[in-house]
Design an enzyme around this catalytic site. Structure first.
Site, PDB file in Angstrom:
ATOM      1  N   THR A 272     -22.391 -37.177  63.496  1.00 41.64           N
ATOM      2  CA  THR A 272     -21.113 -37.445  64.161  1.00 41.64           C
ATOM      3  C   THR A 272     -19.998 -37.642  63.154  1.00 41.64           C
ATOM      4  O   THR A 272     -18.901 -37.092  63.313  1.00 41.64           O
ATOM      5  CB  THR A 272     -21.237 -38.694  65.057  1.00 41.64           C
ATOM      6  OG1 THR A 272     -22.253 -38.473  66.042  1.00 41.64           O
ATOM      7  CG2 THR A 272     -19.923 -38.977  65.760  1.00 41.64           C
TER       8      THR A 272
ATOM      9  N   LYS B 142     -17.048 -44.522  80.340  1.00 43.65           N
ATOM     10  CA  LYS B 142     -17.256 -45.930  80.000  1.00 43.65           C
ATOM     11  C   LYS B 142     -15.935 -46.663  80.148  1.00 43.65           C
ATOM     12  O   LYS B 142     -14.933 -46.283  79.537  1.00 43.65           O
ATOM     13  CB  LYS B 142     -17.783 -46.070  78.563  1.00 43.65           C
ATOM     14  CG  LYS B 142     -17.895 -47.529  78.106  1.00 43.65           C
ATOM     15  CD  LYS B 142     -18.414 -47.650  76.688  1.00 43.65           C
ATOM     16  CE  LYS B 142     -18.469 -49.108  76.249  1.00 43.65           C
ATOM     17  NZ  LYS B 142     -19.009 -49.257  74.872  1.00 43.65           N
TER      18      LYS B 142
ATOM     19  N   LEU C 243     -21.695 -44.316  58.318  1.00 44.67           N
ATOM     20  CA  LEU C 243     -22.692 -45.268  57.848  1.00 44.67           C
ATOM     21  C   LEU C 243     -22.656 -45.474  56.340  1.00 44.67           C
ATOM     22  O   LEU C 243     -23.087 -46.522  55.855  1.00 44.67           O
ATOM     23  CB  LEU C 243     -24.092 -44.815  58.273  1.00 44.67           C
ATOM     24  CG  LEU C 243     -24.353 -44.738  59.779  1.00 44.67           C
ATOM     25  CD1 LEU C 243     -25.763 -44.225  60.034  1.00 44.67           C
ATOM     26  CD2 LEU C 243     -24.142 -46.086  60.433  1.00 44.67           C
TER      27      LEU C 243
ATOM     28  N   ILE D  88     -18.541 -45.455  65.921  1.00 41.54           N
ATOM     29  CA  ILE D  88     -17.793 -44.205  65.960  1.00 41.54           C
ATOM     30  C   ILE D  88     -16.307 -44.446  65.753  1.00 41.54           C
ATOM     31  O   ILE D  88     -15.611 -43.649  65.111  1.00 41.54           O
ATOM     32  CB  ILE D  88     -18.063 -43.459  67.282  1.00 41.54           C
ATOM     33  CG1 ILE D  88     -19.529 -42.994  67.339  1.00 41.54           C
ATOM     34  CG2 ILE D  88     -17.141 -42.256  67.437  1.00 41.54           C
ATOM     35  CD1 ILE D  88     -19.915 -42.282  68.630  1.00 41.54           C
TER      36      ILE D  88
END
Length: 542
Positions: free
Chosen positions: A50, A117, A369, A382
């Site tokens: 991602t 969401k 990360l 994200i």
């Protein structure tokens, strides 16, 4: 600093500006050379997933192909490293990100098995008693002075929760309604919203879009070596099959391996945020089952369980601290939540909450990360990628000013990581649960000093923008209000000055009723979307 001291230094008439500026530090350097002015145009991203593909798409989509030195983006991705694929929640920022990239919302929803969401619901966090639950919605409260808003909630709400009283989104999520109608333009909504999604499918969609539409060069190869200049800048990354790949600026998207920035010190935040493991499973759902409108986070004795609803499955994971719960106990906790005798095939994830001391070093920026990771509460992974690329594009690297830009970026993102740590800790610090894990979370030595001061202050007044002074705070005051008044009995000290006019919370109820009547359920919306696109919709998910 409010005022700069530059005005006290007089530049001699005719002296080049760069000579004068360098002279202020005690060293007069030669004026900038033409080589220093070369544009930063060759971007090399090491790592996919991602983070890598989101960065590639954003940079390539923003680049001007008619520029004298057009930006070229190369992404190097190891064929043997799989996407972690558990970051299944986004913030509303993803809507603007996808629109800037040039991906239609319908295409995204279908390709990523995505749903809407509208916030996060926290179950059992305050006391663990029956009925202990509150919502942190994405739509802010009705516009009002915070004191007047809380006072109106206490006097007008008739026992309704803070979120139910100040925003119609609480009722919308309870009814599992979509935040938009299909007739609306893409990425527009009646309420603020983000997405639940399949992270592996998102990376695949971004990769196809980057290479097929945006001209990103994709190399599937193993990186074998990093070639650096004497000052530490990256000159090239060497690959097994394609040899050295040189560039002007490099993005480290290699995940926890942090292959380009591994030497940068790591700041461990596990003394504040204890969780370091998770068990993740995917649970199939019936084709006509309701789809939740929020992430559910259910507390257990040594952590919490996420539950994310997608059209074809649920993503469920048990987050826990290995210092307070064994792996076998976590598996039993997850099985109990699922109502099964044992856990289906689960992925065990190990992580540590923390981040780099610096994120931009020389001509290399750590994104994703490799920059850091905090436990998945409130889905901040994200959005830190999005914010990093936004900041990079907003102040595009210039060779001569690289050190200044890196310093500014690092200061901004150290501030942002600190604020995320504090906001996540708030959820634990306000709990009144009595298990050792929760008691340890309330211990003074685990509490950031700034957060402890704010909690003490908020016993006298509501969280406000005065507490969060940055223009672009990661979490605004409204987010703190939702958590504070979701978990505690509000304390509002009477002021000595005339209060601001009280908001009319009846208008919130009226707005809610109108939305209940006009919005489809998540299931109805997404099923109709798939039906409208026919078999192609299912092919995109495969």
């Amino acid at each position: 600093m409010a005022f700069s001291s530059v005005g006290r230094h007089k530049r001699h008439r005719g002296m080049p500006l760069d000579t004068w500026l360098n002279g202020r530090t005690g060293t007069v350097k030669q004026p900038m050379t033409r080589a220093d002015n070369r544009p930063v145009s060759r971007i090399v991203i090491v790592g996919g997933g991602t983070a890598g593909w989101l960065a590639a798409c954003r940079i390539a989509a923003a680049a001007d192909p008619a520029a004298e030195h057009p930006v070229e983006v190369t992404l190097i991705e190891s064929p043997d490293v799989a996407t972690i694929g558990v970051g299944e929640g986004t913030w509303p920022t993803m809507r603007a990100t996808l629109e800037k990239i040039g991906i239609a919302e319908a295409e995204f929803l279908l390709a990523c098995d995505a749903s809407f969401k509208q916030g996060s619901r926290f179950i059992g966090w305050a006391t663990g008693a029956e009925g202990d639950a509150y919502l942190h919605p994405f739509t802010p409260p009705t516009d009002a002075d915070p004191r007047a808003l809380v006072s109106a909630w206490q006097s007008q709400a008739g026992g309704r929760s803070f979120a139910e009283a100040v925003t119609p989104q609480a009722g919308v999520t309870q009814r599992r309604l979509a935040p938009r109608q299909r007739s609306m333009p893409g990425y527009a909504g009646a309420l603020n919203y983000g997405y639940h999604l399949d992270a592996t499918k998102l990376a695949g969609l971004l990769a196809r879009h980057a290479t097929g539409r945006l001209g990103v060069r994709h190399l599937r190869d193993h990186m074998t070596e990093v070639e650096r200049a004497e000052d530490g800048d990256v000159l090239a990354v060497h690959t097994r099959s394609h040899g050295p790949i040189d560039g002007d600026f490099f993005l480290d998207c290699t995940g926890h391996a942090a292959l380009l920035v591994a030497d940068v010190p790591w700041i461990d935040r596990s003394g504040t945020l204890f969780n370091d493991r998770a068990l993740a499973v995917q649970v199939p759902v019936a084709p006509d089952s309701p789809i939740a409108a929020q992430t559910d986070a259910t507390a257990h004795r040594a952590g919490w369980i996420w539950d994310i609803g997608l059209p074809t499955r649920r993503g469920v994971g048990c987050v826990y601290a290995s210092s307070h719960m064994s792996d076998d106990e976590a598996a039993a906790t997850l099985a109990g939540y699922l109502g099964t005798a044992e856990v289906p095939t689960a992925r065990r994830l190990m992580f540590r909450s923390g981040h780099r001391e610096r994120f931009w070093v020389g001509n290399c920026l750590a994104v994703g990360l490799s920059a850091g990771f905090l436990e998945p509460l409130e889905a901040s992974a994200i959005v830190t990628v999005e914010l990093s690329i936004d900041a990079l594009l907003g102040d595009w690297p210039t060779r001569a000013a690289l050190a200044i830009q890196a310093k500014r970026f690092n200061e901004l993102f150290r501030y942002r990581w600190d604020r995320i740590v504090e906001f996540l800790k708030l959820h634990y610090a306000l709990s009144r649960r009595q298990e050792p894990y929760w008691r340890d979370h309330r211990a003074a030595e685990t509490m950031p000093d700034r957060l402890a001061d704010l909690i003490a202050l908020w016993t006298h007044r509501p969280p406000s923008s005065d507490d969060l002074p940055m223009v672009d705070e990661v979490f605004p005051a409204a987010s703190y209000q939702y958590v504070l008044y979701g978990m505690t009995d509000a304390v509002q000290t009477a002021g000595q000055f005339r209060p601001e006019p009280a908001p009319n919370l009846a208008a919130v109820e009226q707005r809610a009723r109108a939305l209940f009547a006009s919005l489809p359920t998540n299931r109805a919306y997404l099923d109709a979307l798939r039906a409208a696109h026919g078999p192609a919709a299912l092919e995109q998910q495969s």
